[in-house]
Design a protein around this motif. Structure first.
Motif, PDB file in Angstrom:
ATOM      1  N   ARG A  24       6.350   0.943 -10.912  1.00 53.71           N
ATOM      2  CA  ARG A  24       7.547   0.249 -10.436  1.00 53.71           C
ATOM      3  C   ARG A  24       8.673   1.239 -10.139  1.00 53.71           C
ATOM      4  O   ARG A  24       9.503   1.027  -9.277  1.00 53.71           O
ATOM      5  CB  ARG A  24       8.009  -0.771 -11.485  1.00 53.71           C
ATOM      6  CG  ARG A  24       8.792  -1.912 -10.919  1.00 53.71           C
ATOM      7  CD  ARG A  24       8.946  -3.022 -11.939  1.00 53.71           C
ATOM      8  NE  ARG A  24       7.683  -3.490 -12.494  1.00 53.71           N
ATOM      9  CZ  ARG A  24       6.852  -4.301 -11.862  1.00 53.71           C
ATOM     10  NH1 ARG A  24       7.161  -4.744 -10.666  1.00 53.71           N
ATOM     11  NH2 ARG A  24       5.721  -4.679 -12.421  1.00 53.71           N
ATOM     12  N   LEU A  27       9.411   2.251  -6.594  1.00 54.87           N
ATOM     13  CA  LEU A  27       9.930   1.257  -5.660  1.00 54.87           C
ATOM     14  C   LEU A  27      11.410   1.055  -5.933  1.00 54.87           C
ATOM     15  O   LEU A  27      11.831   1.011  -7.084  1.00 54.87           O
ATOM     16  CB  LEU A  27       9.191  -0.079  -5.819  1.00 54.87           C
ATOM     17  CG  LEU A  27       7.694  -0.048  -5.502  1.00 54.87           C
ATOM     18  CD1 LEU A  27       7.053  -1.374  -5.869  1.00 54.87           C
ATOM     19  CD2 LEU A  27       7.468   0.253  -4.026  1.00 54.87           C
ATOM     20  N   GLY A  31      12.725  -3.319  -3.106  1.00 50.97           N
ATOM     21  CA  GLY A  31      11.290  -3.383  -2.814  1.00 50.97           C
ATOM     22  C   GLY A  31      10.799  -2.273  -1.903  1.00 50.97           C
ATOM     23  O   GLY A  31       9.592  -2.106  -1.713  1.00 50.97           O
ATOM     24  N   ALA A  32      11.707  -1.483  -1.325  1.00 46.79           N
ATOM     25  CA  ALA A  32      11.279  -0.371  -0.463  1.00 46.79           C
ATOM     26  C   ALA A  32      10.787   0.784  -1.329  1.00 46.79           C
ATOM     27  O   ALA A  32      11.105   0.866  -2.519  1.00 46.79           O
ATOM     28  CB  ALA A  32      12.445   0.091   0.398  1.00 46.79           C
ATOM     29  N   ALA A  33      10.016   1.657  -0.706  1.00 44.25           N
ATOM     30  CA  ALA A  33       9.512   2.813  -1.449  1.00 44.25           C
ATOM     31  C   ALA A  33      10.629   3.828  -1.653  1.00 44.25           C
ATOM     32  O   ALA A  33      11.411   4.089  -0.751  1.00 44.25           O
ATOM     33  CB  ALA A  33       8.361   3.448  -0.682  1.00 44.25           C
ATOM     34  N   ILE A  46       1.768   3.666   1.702  1.00 49.70           N
ATOM     35  CA  ILE A  46       3.054   3.050   1.357  1.00 49.70           C
ATOM     36  C   ILE A  46       3.283   1.805   2.220  1.00 49.70           C
ATOM     37  O   ILE A  46       3.675   0.755   1.726  1.00 49.70           O
ATOM     38  CB  ILE A  46       4.207   4.058   1.537  1.00 49.70           C
ATOM     39  CG1 ILE A  46       4.058   5.202   0.527  1.00 49.70           C
ATOM     40  CG2 ILE A  46       5.560   3.378   1.383  1.00 49.70           C
ATOM     41  CD1 ILE A  46       5.046   6.338   0.711  1.00 49.70           C
ATOM     42  N   GLY A  47       2.983   1.948   3.505  1.00 51.45           N
ATOM     43  CA  GLY A  47       3.142   0.807   4.417  1.00 51.45           C
ATOM     44  C   GLY A  47       2.275  -0.364   3.986  1.00 51.45           C
ATOM     45  O   GLY A  47       2.740  -1.515   3.953  1.00 51.45           O
ATOM     46  N   LEU A  50       3.653  -1.980   0.758  1.00 57.81           N
ATOM     47  CA  LEU A  50       4.849  -2.807   0.943  1.00 57.81           C
ATOM     48  C   LEU A  50       4.532  -4.134   1.635  1.00 57.81           C
ATOM     49  O   LEU A  50       5.270  -5.104   1.495  1.00 57.81           O
ATOM     50  CB  LEU A  50       5.917  -2.035   1.733  1.00 57.81           C
ATOM     51  CG  LEU A  50       6.447  -0.779   1.035  1.00 57.81           C
ATOM     52  CD1 LEU A  50       7.501  -0.085   1.893  1.00 57.81           C
ATOM     53  CD2 LEU A  50       7.026  -1.120  -0.334  1.00 57.81           C
ATOM     54  N   LYS A  51       3.413  -4.148   2.381  1.00 65.46           N
ATOM     55  CA  LYS A  51       3.008  -5.404   3.026  1.00 65.46           C
ATOM     56  C   LYS A  51       2.185  -6.280   2.082  1.00 65.46           C
ATOM     57  O   LYS A  51       1.943  -7.441   2.364  1.00 65.46           O
ATOM     58  CB  LYS A  51       2.155  -5.096   4.269  1.00 65.46           C
ATOM     59  CG  LYS A  51       2.959  -4.599   5.458  1.00 65.46           C
ATOM     60  CD  LYS A  51       2.011  -4.348   6.624  1.00 65.46           C
ATOM     61  CE  LYS A  51       2.709  -3.563   7.711  1.00 65.46           C
ATOM     62  NZ  LYS A  51       1.750  -2.976   8.649  1.00 65.46           N
ATOM     63  N   PRO A  55       2.948  -4.690  -4.480  1.00 63.06           N
ATOM     64  CA  PRO A  55       3.010  -3.258  -4.124  1.00 63.06           C
ATOM     65  C   PRO A  55       2.691  -2.323  -5.288  1.00 63.06           C
ATOM     66  O   PRO A  55       2.027  -1.300  -5.091  1.00 63.06           O
ATOM     67  CB  PRO A  55       4.461  -3.074  -3.666  1.00 63.06           C
ATOM     68  CG  PRO A  55       4.889  -4.418  -3.207  1.00 63.06           C
ATOM     69  CD  PRO A  55       4.192  -5.387  -4.107  1.00 63.06           C
ATOM     70  N   CYS A  56       3.133  -2.679  -6.488  1.00 62.86           N
ATOM     71  CA  CYS A  56       2.854  -1.816  -7.647  1.00 62.86           C
ATOM     72  C   CYS A  56       1.353  -1.674  -7.863  1.00 62.86           C
ATOM     73  O   CYS A  56       0.846  -0.585  -8.128  1.00 62.86           O
ATOM     74  CB  CYS A  56       3.478  -2.383  -8.914  1.00 62.86           C
ATOM     75  SG  CYS A  56       5.243  -2.144  -8.995  1.00 62.86           S
TER      76      CYS A  56
END
Lengths: 139, 101
Positions: A24, A27, A31-33, A46-47, A50-51, A55-56
């Motif tokens: 976590r 991030l 929520g962005a990296a 990463i892309g 995030l989609k 994401p974690c």
């Protein structure tokens, strides 16, 4: 877990276990990296993370695979040059930069099998590299 | 960049504070001989996160493969060794691999 392999092994093995919650920190609050993420993950990872719905967990399983690979090779490298790709039959990877250029030849020259057990609580990755001559001999 | 005493001390404090917080232990219970893996159950993710903190704080550009090669030559298993590693990263950056520490 690191194996002290002989100088010229026929098989190399790496194992890793990670908890998604620990990722976590990579991030941002929105929520962005964060900046540190690009050091470890390829932009494609990463892309995709995030989609994803979690994401974690995505970053965790990619990191887990990278760790297992580098442990098998006995050397850490640029984590972001090993892009983990999800597949129905298990994860695989795409190499970038120095890794694609063959700086760790095992990644290009040896066969491998990788197993990934991925749950919301943890990821477990196991990688085995086989020297191709060893496989032929075994058959 | 050459490290002055103040910067060296700041990095030392940063490493101690980091592992104290990450491993939920009192800073006073940590010493230079505390083993990251055996005593604190630390791992490479902790080291990577610490490296990122150091990189950001001192605007250092260093590739992980350089660090990996350096650690092959000179492993860092204890708090003291991580302190020296962090100081060397700040002082030498990517040139760390060419320096005999």
């Amino acid at each position: 877990l690191t194996f002290d392999a002989p100088a010229d092994p026929l098989v190399r093995c790496g194992v890793d276990i990670e908890e998604p919650g620990r990722f976590r920190r990579f991030l941002e609050a929105d929520g962005a990296a964060g900046d540190g993420a690009s050091l470890i993950w390829h932009p494609g990872e990463i892309g995709a993370a995030l989609k994803s719905a979690d994401p974690c967990r995505w970053l965790c399983r990619c990191f887990c695979c990278k760790e297992a690979v580098f442990k098998a090779l006995g050397q850490a490298y640029n984590y972001n040059e090993l892009e983990c790709l999800p597949h129905d039959n298990g994860p695989d990877w795409r190499l970038w930069g120095g890794l694609a250029a063959g700086e760790l030849p095992v990644l290009l020259d040896w066969d491998h099998q990788i197993g990934l057990v991925d749950t919301p609580l943890e990821s477990r990755a196991t990688i085995i590299f086989f020297k191709r001559a060893f496989l032929v001999y075994s058959k | 960049m050459s490290l002055d005493q103040s910067t060296s001390d700041t990095i030392r404090s940063l490493v101690y504070d980091y592992f104290s917080k990450e491993c939920d232990v009192e800073p006073t219970s940590l010493t230079d001989t505390t083993n990251i893996i055996e005593d604190l159950e630390g791992d490479s993710l902790m080291l990577l996160a610490l490296l990122e903190i150091v990189r950001k704080k001192y605007s250092i550009g260093i590739e992980l493969k350089t660090l990996g090669k350096h650690l092959m030559k000179k492993p860092a298993n204890t708090i003291g060794e991580i302190v020296h590693l962090s100081q060397a990263v700040v002082e030498h950056g990517d040139n760390i691999i060419n320096v005999d520490l």
